[in-house]
Design a protein around this motif. Sequence first.
Motif, mmCIF file in Angstrom:
data_model
loop_
_atom_site.group_PDB
_atom_site.id
_atom_site.type_symbol
_atom_site.label_atom_id
_atom_site.label_comp_id
_atom_site.label_asym_id
_atom_site.label_seq_id
_atom_site.Cartn_x
_atom_site.Cartn_y
_atom_site.Cartn_z
ATOM 1 N N SER A 79 0.719 -1.226 -0.009
ATOM 2 C CA SER A 79 0.193 0.014 0.044
ATOM 3 C C SER A 79 0.788 1.160 -0.084
ATOM 4 O O SER A 79 0.597 2.287 -0.599
ATOM 5 C CB SER A 79 -0.802 0.002 1.325
ATOM 6 O OG SER A 79 -1.633 1.345 1.368
ATOM 7 N N LEU A 80 1.897 1.239 0.885
ATOM 8 C CA LEU A 80 2.872 2.493 0.922
ATOM 9 C C LEU A 80 3.352 2.703 -0.639
ATOM 10 O O LEU A 80 3.750 3.628 -1.124
ATOM 11 C CB LEU A 80 4.011 2.208 1.890
ATOM 12 C CG LEU A 80 5.047 3.339 2.062
ATOM 13 C CD1 LEU A 80 4.379 4.545 2.394
ATOM 14 C CD2 LEU A 80 6.104 2.916 2.889
ATOM 15 N N ALA A 82 2.551 1.660 -3.553
ATOM 16 C CA ALA A 82 1.639 2.288 -4.424
ATOM 17 C C ALA A 82 1.077 3.681 -4.374
ATOM 18 O O ALA A 82 1.027 4.251 -5.389
ATOM 19 C CB ALA A 82 0.017 1.403 -4.508
ATOM 20 N N ARG A 83 1.134 4.259 -2.891
ATOM 21 C CA ARG A 83 1.005 5.577 -2.737
ATOM 22 C C ARG A 83 2.087 6.436 -3.071
ATOM 23 O O ARG A 83 1.907 7.585 -3.655
ATOM 24 C CB ARG A 83 0.386 5.714 -1.332
ATOM 25 C CG ARG A 83 -0.800 5.210 -0.736
ATOM 26 C CD ARG A 83 -1.036 5.367 0.697
ATOM 27 N NE ARG A 83 -2.167 4.667 0.994
ATOM 28 C CZ ARG A 83 -3.178 5.272 1.506
ATOM 29 N NH1 ARG A 83 -3.367 6.446 1.455
ATOM 30 N NH2 ARG A 83 -4.178 4.575 1.849
ATOM 31 N N ARG A 86 1.998 6.645 -6.897
ATOM 32 C CA ARG A 86 0.878 7.329 -7.211
ATOM 33 C C ARG A 86 1.441 8.952 -6.963
ATOM 34 O O ARG A 86 1.030 10.032 -7.841
ATOM 35 C CB ARG A 86 -0.483 7.132 -6.576
ATOM 36 C CG ARG A 86 -1.728 7.881 -6.973
ATOM 37 C CD ARG A 86 -2.882 7.586 -6.662
ATOM 38 N NE ARG A 86 -2.726 7.305 -5.135
ATOM 39 C CZ ARG A 86 -3.247 6.416 -4.460
ATOM 40 N NH1 ARG A 86 -3.882 5.371 -5.005
ATOM 41 N NH2 ARG A 86 -3.147 6.463 -3.146
ATOM 42 N N TYR A 87 1.946 9.196 -6.132
ATOM 43 C CA TYR A 87 2.367 10.693 -5.579
ATOM 44 C C TYR A 87 3.309 10.992 -6.732
ATOM 45 O O TYR A 87 3.276 12.143 -7.070
ATOM 46 C CB TYR A 87 2.940 10.495 -4.344
ATOM 47 C CG TYR A 87 3.341 12.026 -3.863
ATOM 48 C CD1 TYR A 87 2.503 13.019 -3.611
ATOM 49 C CD2 TYR A 87 4.839 12.328 -4.060
ATOM 50 C CE1 TYR A 87 3.095 14.364 -3.099
ATOM 51 C CE2 TYR A 87 5.161 13.646 -3.634
ATOM 52 C CZ TYR A 87 4.170 14.532 -3.169
ATOM 53 O OH TYR A 87 4.944 15.941 -2.914
ATOM 54 N N GLN A 92 -1.487 3.933 -11.451
ATOM 55 C CA GLN A 92 -2.554 4.023 -10.572
ATOM 56 C C GLN A 92 -2.820 2.788 -9.821
ATOM 57 O O GLN A 92 -3.330 1.892 -10.445
ATOM 58 C CB GLN A 92 -3.666 5.026 -11.065
ATOM 59 C CG GLN A 92 -3.460 6.116 -11.469
ATOM 60 C CD GLN A 92 -2.909 6.892 -10.576
ATOM 61 O OE1 GLN A 92 -3.393 7.357 -9.517
ATOM 62 N NE2 GLN A 92 -2.010 7.946 -10.835
#
Length: 92
Positions: A79-80, A82-83, A86-87, A92
């Motif tokens: 999750s980290l 992916a974030r 995305r940032y 995405q």
Amino acid sequence: MRITNGAGLPAINEAPGAQIAEGPAIVPRSASAVRPAGDATTLRLSHAEMQKLPDVDSERVADIKAALLDGTIVFDASSLAARIARYHGGPQ
């Protein structure tokens, strides 16, 4: 602003029939736009106080490690990742 060159050619931004404004090129700021001298003093004092603090809050780090070990905090690396992607404009 009028742009000229040394070859005696007309100004680059001179259009036929354009009128060139006369007056000062720099407009003075109003007194309200000037920051009071106290701001610099406040920043200097704040910086001095921050320099006294440790770079790492060891007690907080120990608390977080303990919470990770006992399961109070769950860390999801995917999750980290992916974030972060995305940032930074990744998929995405």
